[in-house]
Write an enzyme that holds these catalytic residues in place. Structure first.
Site, short mmCIF file in Angstrom:
data_model
loop_
_atom_site.label_atom_id
_atom_site.label_comp_id
_atom_site.label_asym_id
_atom_site.label_seq_id
_atom_site.Cartn_x
_atom_site.Cartn_y
_atom_site.Cartn_z
N LYS A 150 0.58 0.07 -4.17
CA LYS A 150 1.76 0.50 -3.49
C LYS A 150 1.28 1.68 -2.40
O LYS A 150 2.33 1.61 -1.48
CB LYS A 150 2.86 1.06 -4.61
CG LYS A 150 3.33 -0.12 -5.38
CD LYS A 150 4.61 0.58 -6.11
CE LYS A 150 4.30 0.12 -7.54
NZ LYS A 150 4.19 1.40 -8.49
N ARG B 163 -6.65 -7.71 -13.08
CA ARG B 163 -5.81 -7.39 -12.08
C ARG B 163 -6.21 -8.54 -11.12
O ARG B 163 -7.03 -9.05 -10.83
CB ARG B 163 -5.66 -6.27 -11.37
CG ARG B 163 -7.16 -5.92 -10.69
CD ARG B 163 -7.12 -4.38 -10.31
NE ARG B 163 -6.30 -4.30 -8.96
CZ ARG B 163 -5.11 -3.54 -8.77
NH1 ARG B 163 -4.79 -2.80 -9.71
NH2 ARG B 163 -4.81 -3.90 -7.44
N GLU C 181 6.16 1.74 -11.82
CA GLU C 181 6.73 2.92 -11.56
C GLU C 181 7.49 2.81 -10.21
O GLU C 181 7.05 2.12 -9.38
CB GLU C 181 5.34 3.95 -11.18
CG GLU C 181 5.80 5.27 -11.11
CD GLU C 181 4.70 6.31 -10.66
OE1 GLU C 181 3.63 5.75 -10.76
OE2 GLU C 181 4.98 7.37 -10.29
P1 ATP Z 1 0.01 0.42 -7.37
O1 ATP Z 1 -1.32 0.91 -7.41
O2 ATP Z 1 0.32 -0.91 -6.63
O3 ATP Z 1 1.06 1.50 -7.86
P2 ATP Z 1 0.03 0.25 -10.17
O4 ATP Z 1 -0.61 -0.49 -11.06
O5 ATP Z 1 0.21 1.81 -10.19
O6 ATP Z 1 0.04 -0.41 -8.84
P3 ATP Z 1 2.61 -0.07 -11.55
O7 ATP Z 1 4.05 0.21 -11.06
O8 ATP Z 1 2.17 1.14 -12.36
O9 ATP Z 1 1.55 -0.14 -10.29
O10 ATP Z 1 2.50 -1.22 -12.18
C1 ATP Z 1 3.23 -2.07 -12.88
C2 ATP Z 1 2.59 -3.14 -13.71
O11 ATP Z 1 1.99 -4.13 -12.90
C3 ATP Z 1 1.18 -2.47 -14.47
O12 ATP Z 1 1.40 -3.03 -15.87
C4 ATP Z 1 0.03 -3.12 -13.71
O13 ATP Z 1 -0.98 -3.30 -14.61
C5 ATP Z 1 0.59 -4.07 -13.04
N1 ATP Z 1 -0.15 -4.42 -11.95
C6 ATP Z 1 -0.18 -3.73 -10.74
N2 ATP Z 1 -0.84 -4.25 -9.73
C7 ATP Z 1 -1.57 -5.33 -10.17
C8 ATP Z 1 -2.26 -6.39 -9.77
N3 ATP Z 1 -3.06 -6.22 -8.64
N4 ATP Z 1 -2.52 -7.29 -10.70
C9 ATP Z 1 -1.95 -7.59 -11.93
N5 ATP Z 1 -1.23 -6.63 -12.29
C10 ATP Z 1 -0.85 -5.60 -11.65
MG MG Z 2 0.75 3.30 -11.26
#
Ligand code: ATP
Ligand code: MG
Length: 582
Positions: free
Chosen positions: A301, A291, A56
């Protein structure tokens, strides 16, 4: 580059088995994402597998994302497929073009690309808004969705709990024509935010709360960074995500474990839409992995944005940030990060990784390649009283100890030199083998000297150390080993350029800052230490992002933002050894 051969993991096994069973081989691909009717008469899909990385664009990517990037792009590459980069931009209020650009750049920087089969597979979920909407109307027609006009509070009250079934909404059985009419009005902007939502009609008594008539669309009178004011209803993640996967012909939709409970909804939606002939079979399949959790590090983020906004760090690219731009500026190489991701592996059980693993990947990546150089931190003068003022003796050191073909560096050994403050002790503690009054040390690659005294500055701290050079003691010359010395310190000629050195410690004093509400209260006050230094002239003249091993101190990079000719700035990426092991 010291990358490992791919280790076996459950996802590789699954893809191998799927390929063997030709599970996906009848899929068709028209050249662009689209519903089943658009793909039906197209040629067979040239990609054996399609994965996707769907961030995102609401912030900068971090080391956790690197795990997902390496996994998705790595598997696609390995199995003759392609990984799509999809900007999952369905939430207008948090997303910005700045983040889109940063994400595209970060994935490229990590060494991955989304072009394959003569196409560029960079997609935006917002490009599917029209299709997503058409599918929503189709679901209403088929009795699989309805417009609910309860307030958010009423919906919450009727949702039930883990142990109690939910209660159906009074609007659950409203005629499809009425729902359709309302949805069209919602789209046209006739209704206020929160007045209606579109819900799937699944099962209000399901033990899985995600199946209790989840919301598919909500009203948001907000402008979107790509679609502007074209829409005022926006799809929910759980609706947009599976459909985006299916429109893009994704075979393996790989996500983190917290989405495991959403998988039944993912499957339900895609099966219904396939039944309606809108999506081609076989539909994509979701698999989950654990994760990345890195001890002492935030991987969210939203929380990283908090650090930026509160000015605890200088920006998303502060070298203390676990963002990819931060790691890049700190000096991490893309290959070290890929090596790290390979080493931590992929499993289905949550675990914590020690930052040592990341640091060691950088050392292993740079050790064979980084040129060696000298930096004297906190320099003080060493005056060699018995050495003639006009005499300069060139001393040589290899650029790389294992690569003599890379040549040598030269330093002029003269009467005045720089040595490191920490390498001199007026009153040496027991076991101190460096310079102190009466002691002898070897000046690395140069001569052996014996300390005769020192002078203090106004604050009482040494500013000048005096010594005499011992005859015939130069490194590598006959008889030099007649002097047995325990210490070997580094030095630079007095005209060596000055530089700023930035040393780092972890940003947090707590091993799990993300678990706290007050993570701003556990900031390490010494996370950044700026030090005066002298460095070898050739290092001072390097380009931004050039990396060196400064002997005894570790791996350094010329800062990509602040380093300039005449004003060198180096960041320490990691020390030579793990600080805990020392
Ligand atoms: P954040 O909380 O940092 O915004 P998110 O999962 O909401 O993390 P996204 O932009 O939706 O962020 O993530 C894109 C992809 O990265 C998703 O498929 C998510 O599963 C993966 N991802 C995010 N954080 C991790 C992590 N700590 N380890 C492995 N994969 C991750
Ligand atoms: Mg997200």
């Amino acid at each position: 580059m010291s990358e490992l051969a791919p280790a076996s993991n459950f996802l590789r096994h699954k893809i191998e088995a799927d390929l063997l069973a030709q599970r996906w081989s009848a899929r068709r691909w028209s050249g662009k994402p689209g519903p089943a009717p658009d793909q039906a008469s197209a040629p067979l899909d040239p990609a054996r597998v399609r994965t996707r990385f769907p961030p995102e664009p609401n912030g900068y990517l971090h080391i956790g994302h690197a795990k997902s990037i390496c996994l998705n792009f790595g598997l696609a590459r390995e199995f003759g497929g392609v990984c799509h980069l999809r900007l999952d931009d369905t939430n207008p209020t948090k997303e910005e073009q700045e983040y889109v650009d940063a994400i595209v750049e970060a994935v490229h920087w990590l060494g991955f690309d989304w072009s394959a089969f003569e196409q560029t597979h960079l997609y935006y979920a917002s490009d599917y808004f029209e299709t997503l909407y058409a599918f929503a109307e189709a679901l209403i027609h088929a009795g699989f969705a309805y417009v609910d006009s309860q307030t958010a509070e009423e919906m919450r009250q009727r949702r039930g709990t883990l142990t109690e079934a939910g209660t159906p909404s009074p609007w659950r059985d409203r005629p499809a024509t009425e729902s359709l009419h309302l949805l069209r009005e919602m789209r046209a902007g006739a209704h206020a935010e929160g007045s209606h939502v579109l819900r799937a009609r699944i099962d209000m008594s399901s033990p899985n709360l995600n199946l209790r008539d989840p919301v598919l669309y909500r009203i948001r009178h907000a402008s979107h960074h790509r679609t502007g004011n074209a829409w005022c209803i926006y799809p929910m993640y759980d609706y947009a995500h599976p459909i985006s996967d299916a429109l893009e012909n994704i075979t393996h939709s790989i996500c983190t474990l917290e989405f495991e409970d959403h998988r039944p909804l993912y499957d339900w939606l895609l099966e219904r839409l396939a039944d309606l002939g809108l999506l081609a079979r076989p539909v994509p399949e979701q698999s989950e992995f654990a994760r990345l959790n890195l001890t002492g590090t935030l991987t969210s983020k939203r929380k990283l944005q908090g650090l930026v906004q509160s000015k605890v760090v200088t920006g998303w690219d502060d070298p203390r940030m676990p963002t990819l731009v931060g790691l890049r500026r700190r000096g991490y190489t893309p290959s070290a990060i890929r090596l790290f991701c390979e080493r931590i592996g992929v499993a289905r059980a949550d675990s914590w990784i020690d930052p040592f693993v990341l640091e060691q990947s950088l050392r292993d990546d740079l050790d064979p390649s980084a040129g060696r150089a000298t930096a004297v931190l906190d320099p003080i003068r060493l005056i060699l009283d018995n050495w003639p003022a006009d005499q300069f003796d060139p001393c040589f050191a290899p650029i790389h100890p294992h690569h003599p073909e890379r040549g040598q560096r030269a330093f002029g050994f003269g009467r005045e030199l720089w040595i490191e403050r920490d390498d001199f002790a007026a009153e040496p503690p027991k076991g101190f083998f460096r310079l102190s009054p009466g002691a002898r040390v070897r000046l690395r690659y140069g001569h052996v000297v014996e300390c005769t005294g020192w002078e203090a500055g106004p604050d009482g701290r040494p500013t000048v150390v005096r010594a005499n050079v011992l005859p015939d003691s130069k490194s590598g010359t006959p008889g030099a080993d007649q002097y047995k010395v325990k210490g070997n310190i580094h030095w630079l000629p007095i005209d060596a350029p000055s530089a700023e050195i930035r040393l780092y410690e972890p940003l947090f004093t707590d091993p799990n800052p993300g678990a706290r509400d007050d993570w701003l209260a556990v900031i390490n006050p010494s996370s950044l230490q700026q030090r005066e230094a002298r460095v070898e002239a050739s290092a001072a003249a390097c380009y931004p992002e050039e990396r060196f091993q400064f002997e005894r101190h570790g791996y350094f990079v010329a800062d990509r933002c602040d380093h300039r000719p005449g004003q060198p700035v180096f960041n320490r990426i990691v020390a030579l050894k793990d600080s805990k092991a020392r």
